[in-house]
Design a protein around this motif. Structure first.
Motif, PDB file in Angstrom:
ATOM      1  N   ALA A  64       0.865  -1.186   0.000  1.00 36.07           N
ATOM      2  CA  ALA A  64       0.000   0.000   0.000  1.00 36.07           C
ATOM      3  C   ALA A  64       0.893   1.223   0.000  1.00 36.07           C
ATOM      4  CB  ALA A  64      -0.929   0.018   1.205  1.00 36.07           C
ATOM      5  N   ALA A  65       0.385   2.317  -0.560  1.00 36.01           N
ATOM      6  CA  ALA A  65       1.184   3.538  -0.641  1.00 36.01           C
ATOM      7  C   ALA A  65       0.273   4.748  -0.579  1.00 36.01           C
ATOM      8  CB  ALA A  65       1.990   3.562  -1.941  1.00 36.01           C
ATOM      9  N   ALA A  66       0.808   5.828  -0.014  1.00 35.59           N
ATOM     10  CA  ALA A  66       0.040   7.067   0.134  1.00 35.59           C
ATOM     11  C   ALA A  66       0.806   8.242  -0.441  1.00 35.59           C
ATOM     12  CB  ALA A  66      -0.265   7.335   1.604  1.00 35.59           C
ATOM     13  N   ILE A  67       0.088   9.102  -1.167  1.00 34.20           N
ATOM     14  CA  ILE A  67       0.588  10.435  -1.510  1.00 34.20           C
ATOM     15  C   ILE A  67      -0.143  11.415  -0.605  1.00 34.20           C
ATOM     16  CG2 ILE A  67       0.863  12.190  -3.280  1.00 34.20           C
ATOM     17  CD1 ILE A  67       0.849  10.064  -5.388  1.00 34.20           C
ATOM     18  N   LEU A  68       0.595  12.102   0.248  1.00 35.52           N
ATOM     19  CA  LEU A  68      -0.014  12.981   1.248  1.00 35.52           C
ATOM     20  C   LEU A  68      -0.484  14.294   0.649  1.00 35.52           C
ATOM     21  CD1 LEU A  68       2.612  12.516   4.099  1.00 35.52           C
ATOM     22  CD2 LEU A  68       0.483  11.236   3.755  1.00 35.52           C
ATOM     23  N   ASN A  69       0.334  14.890  -0.191  1.00 35.32           N
ATOM     24  CA  ASN A  69       0.048  16.197  -0.771  1.00 35.32           C
ATOM     25  C   ASN A  69       1.050  16.437  -1.886  1.00 35.32           C
ATOM     26  OD1 ASN A  69       2.483  17.248   0.714  1.00 35.32           O
ATOM     27  ND2 ASN A  69       1.132  16.890   2.460  1.00 35.32           N
ATOM     28  N   ILE A  70       0.729  17.365  -2.748  1.00 34.94           N
ATOM     29  CA  ILE A  70       1.668  17.745  -3.811  1.00 34.94           C
ATOM     30  C   ILE A  70       1.615  19.255  -3.971  1.00 34.94           C
ATOM     31  CG2 ILE A  70       2.198  17.639  -6.274  1.00 34.94           C
ATOM     32  CD1 ILE A  70       1.325  14.803  -6.347  1.00 34.94           C
ATOM     33  N   ALA A  71       2.772  19.877  -3.834  1.00 39.32           N
ATOM     34  CA  ALA A  71       2.920  21.313  -4.050  1.00 39.32           C
ATOM     35  C   ALA A  71       4.240  21.522  -4.781  1.00 39.32           C
ATOM     36  CB  ALA A  71       2.909  22.053  -2.717  1.00 39.32           C
ATOM     37  N   PRO A  72       4.403  22.632  -5.487  1.00 41.05           N
ATOM     38  CA  PRO A  72       5.633  22.839  -6.253  1.00 41.05           C
ATOM     39  C   PRO A  72       6.884  22.706  -5.388  1.00 41.05           C
ATOM     40  CG  PRO A  72       3.996  24.478  -6.845  1.00 41.05           C
ATOM     41  CD  PRO A  72       3.438  23.735  -5.663  1.00 41.05           C
ATOM     42  N   ASP A  73       7.788  21.836  -5.802  1.00 45.05           N
ATOM     43  CA  ASP A  73       9.043  21.609  -5.092  1.00 45.05           C
ATOM     44  C   ASP A  73       9.969  20.832  -6.020  1.00 45.05           C
ATOM     45  OD1 ASP A  73      10.733  21.914  -2.961  1.00 45.05           O
ATOM     46  OD2 ASP A  73       9.906  20.275  -1.776  1.00 45.05           O
ATOM     47  N   HIS A  74      11.246  21.103  -5.934  1.00 37.90           N
ATOM     48  CA  HIS A  74      12.243  20.383  -6.749  1.00 37.90           C
ATOM     49  C   HIS A  74      11.923  20.453  -8.245  1.00 37.90           C
ATOM     50  CE1 HIS A  74      13.595  18.935  -2.914  1.00 37.90           C
ATOM     51  NE2 HIS A  74      12.538  18.188  -2.723  1.00 37.90           N
ATOM     52  N   LEU A  75      11.269  21.521  -8.673  1.00 37.95           N
ATOM     53  CA  LEU A  75      10.868  21.591 -10.083  1.00 37.95           C
ATOM     54  C   LEU A  75      12.078  21.747 -11.003  1.00 37.95           C
ATOM     55  CD1 LEU A  75       7.616  23.729  -9.964  1.00 37.95           C
ATOM     56  CD2 LEU A  75       7.959  21.288  -9.524  1.00 37.95           C
ATOM     57  N   ASP A  76      13.171  22.354 -10.490  1.00 35.86           N
ATOM     58  CA  ASP A  76      14.372  22.466 -11.308  1.00 35.86           C
ATOM     59  C   ASP A  76      14.957  21.085 -11.590  1.00 35.86           C
ATOM     60  OD1 ASP A  76      14.984  22.103  -8.624  1.00 35.86           O
ATOM     61  OD2 ASP A  76      16.784  23.337  -8.673  1.00 35.86           O
ATOM     62  N   TRP A  77      14.860  20.174 -10.625  1.00 31.74           N
ATOM     63  CA  TRP A  77      15.389  18.816 -10.783  1.00 31.74           C
ATOM     64  C   TRP A  77      14.546  18.022 -11.781  1.00 31.74           C
ATOM     65  CZ3 TRP A  77      14.755  13.614 -10.583  1.00 31.74           C
ATOM     66  CH2 TRP A  77      15.853  12.809 -10.285  1.00 31.74           C
ATOM     67  N   HIS A  78      13.228  18.120 -11.647  1.00 30.94           N
ATOM     68  CA  HIS A  78      12.331  17.298 -12.463  1.00 30.94           C
ATOM     69  C   HIS A  78      11.996  17.931 -13.805  1.00 30.94           C
ATOM     70  CE1 HIS A  78      11.469  14.141  -9.514  1.00 30.94           C
ATOM     71  NE2 HIS A  78      11.489  15.089  -8.602  1.00 30.94           N
ATOM     72  N   GLY A  79      12.181  19.234 -13.913  1.00 33.82           N
ATOM     73  CA  GLY A  79      11.878  19.896 -15.169  1.00 33.82           C
ATOM     74  C   GLY A  79      10.481  20.457 -15.252  1.00 33.82           C
ATOM     75  N   GLY A  80       9.726  20.424 -14.158  1.00 33.32           N
ATOM     76  CA  GLY A  80       8.380  20.992 -14.162  1.00 33.32           C
ATOM     77  C   GLY A  80       7.453  20.227 -13.243  1.00 33.32           C
ATOM     78  N   MET A  81       6.280  20.820 -13.018  1.00 34.04           N
ATOM     79  CA  MET A  81       5.308  20.264 -12.085  1.00 34.04           C
ATOM     80  C   MET A  81       4.758  18.925 -12.571  1.00 34.04           C
ATOM     81  SD  MET A  81       3.934  20.782  -9.158  1.00 34.04           S
ATOM     82  CE  MET A  81       2.544  20.241  -8.159  1.00 34.04           C
ATOM     83  N   GLU A  82       4.528  18.792 -13.863  1.00 34.02           N
ATOM     84  CA  GLU A  82       3.959  17.548 -14.385  1.00 34.02           C
ATOM     85  C   GLU A  82       4.892  16.372 -14.140  1.00 34.02           C
ATOM     86  OE1 GLU A  82       2.204  15.711 -18.587  1.00 34.02           O
ATOM     87  OE2 GLU A  82       2.709  17.833 -18.427  1.00 34.02           O
ATOM     88  N   ALA A  83       6.178  16.569 -14.394  1.00 40.81           N
ATOM     89  CA  ALA A  83       7.145  15.495 -14.180  1.00 40.81           C
ATOM     90  C   ALA A  83       7.306  15.194 -12.686  1.00 40.81           C
ATOM     91  CB  ALA A  83       8.484  15.874 -14.796  1.00 40.81           C
ATOM     92  N   TYR A  84       7.257  16.238 -11.859  1.00 39.08           N
ATOM     93  CA  TYR A  84       7.345  16.039 -10.402  1.00 39.08           C
ATOM     94  C   TYR A  84       6.180  15.204  -9.904  1.00 39.08           C
ATOM     95  CZ  TYR A  84       7.193  17.442  -5.437  1.00 39.08           C
ATOM     96  OH  TYR A  84       7.123  17.460  -4.064  1.00 39.08           O
ATOM     97  N   ALA A  85       4.966  15.538 -10.325  1.00 38.62           N
ATOM     98  CA  ALA A  85       3.787  14.786  -9.904  1.00 38.62           C
ATOM     99  C   ALA A  85       3.839  13.350 -10.433  1.00 38.62           C
ATOM    100  CB  ALA A  85       2.521  15.475 -10.387  1.00 38.62           C
TER     101      ALA A  85
END
Length: 470
Positions: free
Chosen positions: A186-207
């Protein structure tokens, strides 16, 4: 054991990084007969000592400017290394598999070991610690691992009395990016807010990286208040796996939530349409801030998915002790509460902290790293008694306050030396009235003035205690 010893024996494996995960990964690979080369860009005293220890075990270690070792067949990267790092880019161009420490641990885990995983922008450590306490209260040999302290590779390879039946695994977006076959129970995603976007290249890739936590067959635990997380679970998770919501509202069938002051499960019961079971009360959650109650419900959902009894949830919450610098009450001075939430290093975390108190003198500022704070300030304006600003990017906060909270008095502390926090606390004390909360929730990183958020919180607590004893 889901053992890949035969696959690793004699294979040339490159391990990137000598941080927290690198050395235990290298040792695990060496024990399984791999030919290990560790590469690390920083050639300093600490890394030279780590290199010496690994060389004594048979590894090759290269410090400084290094490329992909010749003949590499597999790369195991430390989670913080970006995909465009030269070594990783070279491996990708050559068609060499790149995995992370979590993925390696998953492949080497005991076949009967249960993984319960947690990710999110904020609240991960608190949730896995709560989950660990609930599982232990249920009689399981459980351990919180991942970003929370113990490297996951060490936990999966523990034997004898140290062997663990269940792991509560905290996973960052970096670790999930480098995981390909992960499938927790089982796994949980608690919340998602903009973070580490420089690493991932954007919010879509981060999510999307966060959504990798939902593997085939994984029970999908989602924040019922966040439509994005439900969408991620529906589009990236296994549609045949249960979808369980948690939140601080009254739970519907298939959810965990609040009924007045009771934490209630309407998911893991014989008939969710008509049945429910009490798990705990708000008094059992310390502190009972709304976001912390949500963390407790997420942990309860994961524990219940693994068969933990309702009473184990309450017992676990009683046993749980919050990590330092997370909405920690420091002292009450002249009727004013002083709270250290230095771990609130981004706007999302600060917003959750501010929402827990009706009247706040807010201590904020530091390195915003390009984050937008306008929504944070606008939403918090109605509960601000005053604001004390510090740190490199305080001007951005001041501009937002002038626009959305022009009535709120603001004190700007420009100094950055050791005496800065004393001035901050003194200013906050002058602004506060009886019944207020002076809240350190900076919404920013600390490295402009302090080595880390812990030292920032410690400095705040020291000055508050000095105020209390004066």
């Amino acid at each position: 054991m889901t053992d890949t010893t035969t696959e690793l024996g004699g294979r040339r494996v490159c391990v990137t990084g000598l941080g927290v995960s690198g050395p235990p990964v290298a040792r695990a690979l060496l024990e399984r007969g791999a030919r290990v080369t560790v590469v690390e860009g920083r050639d300093d005293e600490a890394n030279r000592e780590r290199a010496r220890q690994l060389r004594d075990l048979g590894a090759t270690v290269e410090l400084g400017e290094v490329g992909l070792p010749e003949g590499t067949e597999l790369v195991v990267t430390s989670p913080g290394w970006r995909p465009d790092a030269p070594v990783l880019a070279a491996a990708a161009d050559a068609g060499i598999e790149v995995i992370g420490d979590v993925e390696l641990a998953w492949r080497l885990r005991p076949a009967d070991q249960v993984w319960l995983a947690v990710t999110g922008t904020n609240g991960k450590t608190t949730t896995v610690r709560m989950l660990e306490a609930m599982l232990r209260a249920d009689g399981r040999r459980a351990l919180a691992v991942g970003n929370v302290g113990t490297p996951v590779i060490e936990a999966v390879l523990a034997t004898g009395e140290e062997r663990y039946d269940v792991l509560a695994v905290e996973l960052s977006s970096f670790q999930l990016h480098w995981s390909s076959t992960l499938r927790p129970h089982a796994a949980a995603i608690l919340n998602i807010a903009p973070d580490h976007l420089d690493w991932h290249g954007g919010m879509e890739a981060y999510a999307a990286a966060k959504a990798r936590i939902y593997g085939p067959g994984t029970v999908r635990v989602v924040n019922a208040a966040d439509p994005l997380i439900r969408t991620l679970a529906e589009t990236h998770g296994d549609p045949a796996a249960p979808l369980v919501g948690f939140g601080t509202g009254v739970p519907r069938a298939g959810e965990l939530g609040l009924v007045e002051d009771l934490l209630v499960d309407r998911a893991f019961v014989p008939d969710p349409r008509t049945g429910a079971v009490e798990l705990a009360t708000l008094a059992d959650v310390v502190p009972a801030a709304p976001h912390n109650v949500a963390n407790a419900l997420a942990a309860a959902a994961l524990a219940r998915s693994a068969g933990a009894a309702p009473e184990a949830v309450r017992a676990g919450l009683h046993a749980f002790r919050p990590e330092p610098h997370r909405i920690a009450h420091v002292a009450t001075v002249d009727g004013v509460d002083y709270v250290d939430d230095s771990k609130a290093t981004n706007a999302h975390a600060a917003a959750a902290s501010l929402a827990a108190y009706p009247s706040v003198v807010w201590v904020a500022g530091g390195l915003l790293k390009g984050a937008d704070v306008t929504d944070l300030v606008r939403d918090a304006a109605g509960r601000l008694r005053g604001v004390v600003l510090l740190g490199a990017d305080r001007e951005q906060l001041r501009e937002a306050l002038e626009k959305y909270a022009p009535h709120v008095p603001v004190v700007d502390v420009a100094r950055t030396d050791e005496g800065a926090m004393a001035e901050v606390v003194a200013a906050a004390a002058r602004l506060a009235q009886k019944g207020d909360t002076v809240l350190l929730a900076p919404a920013a990183a600390s490295m402009d003035m302090f080595p880390n958020y812990s030292e920032r919180g410690n400095a705040f607590a020291r000055e508050v205690r000095a105020l209390a004893s004066s």
